[in-house]
Design a protein around this motif. Sequence first.
Motif, PDB file in Angstrom:
ATOM      1  N   UNK A  47       0.842  -1.181   0.000  1.00 16.60           N
ATOM      2  CA  UNK A  47       0.000   0.000   0.000  1.00 16.60           C
ATOM      3  C   UNK A  47       0.886   1.242   0.000  1.00 16.60           C
ATOM      4  N   UNK A  48       0.459   2.300  -0.684  1.00 14.41           N
ATOM      5  CA  UNK A  48       1.286   3.514  -0.748  1.00 14.41           C
ATOM      6  C   UNK A  48       1.244   4.283   0.574  1.00 14.41           C
ATOM      7  N   UNK A  49       2.222   5.133   0.787  1.00 17.25           N
ATOM      8  CA  UNK A  49       2.166   5.987   1.973  1.00 17.25           C
ATOM      9  C   UNK A  49       0.966   6.933   1.829  1.00 17.25           C
ATOM     10  N   UNK A  50       0.342   7.218   2.957  1.00 23.32           N
ATOM     11  CA  UNK A  50      -0.851   8.061   2.934  1.00 23.32           C
ATOM     12  C   UNK A  50      -2.101   7.335   2.483  1.00 23.32           C
ATOM     13  N   UNK A  51      -2.064   6.014   2.420  1.00 22.71           N
ATOM     14  CA  UNK A  51      -3.214   5.230   1.960  1.00 22.71           C
ATOM     15  C   UNK A  51      -4.400   5.417   2.910  1.00 22.71           C
ATOM     16  N   UNK A  52      -5.599   5.445   2.346  1.00 18.51           N
ATOM     17  CA  UNK A  52      -6.824   5.578   3.134  1.00 18.51           C
ATOM     18  C   UNK A  52      -7.258   4.192   3.638  1.00 18.51           C
ATOM     19  N   UNK A  53      -6.951   3.913   4.898  1.00 20.38           N
ATOM     20  CA  UNK A  53      -7.214   2.576   5.437  1.00 20.38           C
ATOM     21  C   UNK A  53      -8.701   2.293   5.631  1.00 20.38           C
ATOM     22  N   UNK A  54      -9.551   3.306   5.456  1.00 22.33           N
ATOM     23  CA  UNK A  54     -10.988   3.029   5.488  1.00 22.33           C
ATOM     24  C   UNK A  54     -11.411   2.151   4.309  1.00 22.33           C
ATOM     25  N   UNK A  55     -10.569   2.099   3.274  1.00 21.56           N
ATOM     26  CA  UNK A  55     -10.873   1.228   2.119  1.00 21.56           C
ATOM     27  C   UNK A  55     -10.663  -0.248   2.460  1.00 21.56           C
ATOM     28  N   UNK A  56      -9.916  -0.485   3.544  1.00 24.03           N
ATOM     29  CA  UNK A  56      -9.636  -1.871   3.948  1.00 24.03           C
ATOM     30  C   UNK A  56     -10.639  -2.308   5.005  1.00 24.03           C
ATOM     31  N   UNK A  57     -11.918  -2.195   4.679  1.00 20.18           N
ATOM     32  CA  UNK A  57     -12.948  -2.549   5.663  1.00 20.18           C
ATOM     33  C   UNK A  57     -13.389  -4.003   5.534  1.00 20.18           C
ATOM     34  N   UNK A  58     -12.699  -4.752   4.657  1.00 17.32           N
ATOM     35  CA  UNK A  58     -13.062  -6.152   4.462  1.00 17.32           C
ATOM     36  C   UNK A  58     -14.330  -6.341   3.667  1.00 17.32           C
ATOM     37  N   UNK A  59     -14.824  -5.243   3.094  1.00 13.09           N
ATOM     38  CA  UNK A  59     -16.118  -5.292   2.424  1.00 13.09           C
ATOM     39  C   UNK A  59     -16.091  -4.632   1.044  1.00 13.09           C
TER      40      UNK A  59
END
Length: 381
Positions: free
Chosen positions: A221-233
Amino acid sequence: MPAHADAGFNRFISGFWPKAQAAGISSQTYNAVFSGMQPDEDTLRLMSKQSEFVKPIWDYLDSAVSDDRVEKGRQMLKEYGSVLANIEARYGVDREAVLAIWGMETNFGGYMGRHNVIQALATLAYAAPRRKSFWEKELVTALGIVQAGHVRFQDMEGSWAGAMGHTQFMPSSWKAYAADYDGDGRRDIWTSVPDALASTAAYLKKHGWQTGKTWGYEVQLPSGFDYHLADGDKTLTLGEWRKYGVRRSNGKAFPRPSDKGILVLPAGASGPAFLMLRNFYVIKRYNNATAYALGVGHLADRIIGGGPLDGDWSREHMPLNRSETAELQALLNRHGFSVGAADGRIGPATRRGIRAYQSSRGLVPDGYASVVLLARLKMDG
């Protein structure tokens, strides 16, 4: 074993006969199987045991995809090469996936459990505190398998909870999916490796296996990645994930950018990241645990020559056990990040609360509950 428990078990066996008879079990089969049977002591001991210990995913994978298991898998790929090629052609399920499940379930037949399945299921139907009707149905199905001659009663080996044979099917799964690879009229997952492997392929096909496609990709994942995208859904095509800066960790391109994937971080931002494809979720139908499905996928890759994972697990970020999770939930609630009841189970509400707390403190909002996070919450008072 106290004598009254044995008497109670005998009463259960006598009282269960009408249900078995109604399902077509003969008195000859019933009496032959249950003659002199006592409850399975291991099953009695284990059925109520709720382990508080949680095995970290990295420890799980260390044993699931050990060098020894990879080497054994490669030997089995050679030994059963023609059988696996036929199974792949017949069912459209990639041979390495079938092999990996065999490896994960019983270490390629090395340990199928040391329990007679009917004895274990009868013990559960008699004494288990929950799911009585489930155990009774599984017991009747197991009796029918023996009566039909698919396996001898004494060869019906499995786990203390009734999972059977080389690839650990419950009797109901055997009934729905088991295959007769060699055409001898028996679906013998206990003593016929080809039948067991074909049964696993039939199961995966029935649940939507996509032929010739992988289970997923390890990604960076790039630096500054939006981890809300990794919600498993959140499901996007691999091409769309690329637009967010997500790349394969080995530097190669995604072979089919139109395939859809879900971003999964099994240990949060501190561990490896994966884009999981449809086949990963088909594997989870076999065992609904992320660690299991990742173990199967990674073992399959290793068997056909893939290397270890590129990312490191930050092993200090230990997962929480049930009581620690309840403590975390209570602290989140106290700080105004409402997660509902502090029940020790991590669901979507708890993950949302964790993300909100992490964002408010300038932490990476990965939603992962660890001992490190719990310690931070405790420091906040």
